[in-house]
Design a protein around this motif. Structure first.
Motif, PDB file in Angstrom:
ATOM      1  N   SER A  38     -46.027  20.847 -39.396  1.00  0.00           N
ATOM      2  CA  SER A  38     -45.780  22.533 -39.481  1.00  0.00           C
ATOM      3  C   SER A  38     -44.785  23.065 -40.605  1.00  0.00           C
ATOM      4  N   ARG A  40     -41.699  23.581 -40.399  1.00  0.00           N
ATOM      5  CA  ARG A  40     -41.086  24.627 -40.052  1.00  0.00           C
ATOM      6  C   ARG A  40     -39.554  24.537 -40.329  1.00  0.00           C
ATOM      7  N   TYR A 106     -38.480  33.866 -43.817  1.00  0.00           N
ATOM      8  CA  TYR A 106     -39.249  33.002 -42.813  1.00  0.00           C
ATOM      9  C   TYR A 106     -40.972  33.435 -42.463  1.00  0.00           C
ATOM     10  N   ARG A 110     -44.147  31.051 -43.581  1.00  0.00           N
ATOM     11  CA  ARG A 110     -45.190  30.472 -42.794  1.00  0.00           C
ATOM     12  C   ARG A 110     -46.572  30.819 -42.996  1.00  0.00           C
ATOM     13  N   THR A 115     -46.469  28.052 -47.848  1.00  0.00           N
ATOM     14  CA  THR A 115     -45.514  26.796 -47.032  1.00  0.00           C
ATOM     15  C   THR A 115     -45.865  25.549 -47.990  1.00  0.00           C
TER      16      THR A 115
END
Length: 230
Positions: A38, A40, A106, A110, A115
């Motif tokens: 991901s 993240r 952020y 995403r 990303t």
């Protein structure tokens, strides 16, 4: 990400693997993944950096708490008290700006194309390599009789292709020879033809294996001839 390939596409890849393995004792297996991570943590890193750095640009402009509604309209009772209140309000307003910047960066980070763009290529390659090795082990390519298993792995969202060869191959094949196979798969994925890309990559890997690992008298099929989609 949901990946859908037709039965005909799966059959084409399986046939290509069977044809390649008919000329070698090696085993070829294919895996197509949506994404391997991901990322993240990468997004959090960018958001934290932006929250720390971007608001600093407001200080040379004479940043005051009054720039944020609700932070600069208090009554001032005395000079000393006013200074303390003003400092507290400025710090509070600055913290709010940091929080807004963090959240905005952020959320933007995403978005899948963003990303991928902000994630260093080395990070994407390392995580793809790790995922490929996990699949190599999960499907038993490391326990073939002569340790001649080859995994052809692709991650669509990450735009990465990886080929993992077992230790029996490492000793006799220069790892740079897999570059053509990886490039052939990449071209197929870019044109929206994963089946064609895997067919080409399997054929090239089969040529490499056939030259170094000809089939034995029995040549058992130790690993299923198929593409796994995860």
């Amino acid at each position: 990400m949901v990946i859908k390939l037709t039965t005909e596409a799966h059959d084409r890849i399986a046939a290509a693997i069977a044809a390649a393995e008919a000329r070698t004792s090696g085993e070829i297996f294919c895996v197509l993944a949506g994404r391997v991570s991901s990322y993240r943590d990468v997004s959090l890193g960018w958001a934290a950096a932006a929250a720390l750095i971007l608001p600093l640009s407001l200080i040379p402009l004479g940043f005051e708490a009054a720039w944020i509604p609700g932070f600069g309209d208090s009554w001032e009772a005395a000079h000393l008290a006013a200074r303390e209140v003003s400092t507290g309000q400025a710090l509070g307003a600055y913290a709010v700006i940091q929080a807004v910047v963090f959240l905005a960066v952020y959320l933007i980070s995403r978005i899948p194309p963003v990303t991928r763009w902000i994630t260093p290529r080395a990070v994407r390659r390392a995580r793809t390599r790790q995922a490929a090795i996990q699949q190599f082990l999960a499907h038993g390519l490391h326990v073939t009789e002569a340790r001649t298993g080859v995994l052809i792995f692709a991650a669509l969202v990450d735009h990465q292709v990886e080929i993992v060869a077992d230790e029996g191959i490492h000793a006799r094949v220069d790892q740079t020879v897999w570059g053509d196979a990886a490039e052939a798969l990449s071209r197929g994925l870019k044109r929206g033809d994963p089946a064609g890309g895997f067919e080409a990559a399997v054929g090239l890997c089969g040529e490499v294996l056939a030259g170094q690992f000809p089939p034995g008298s029995s040549n058992p099929n130790e690993v299923a001839d198929r593409l796994v989609v995860i």
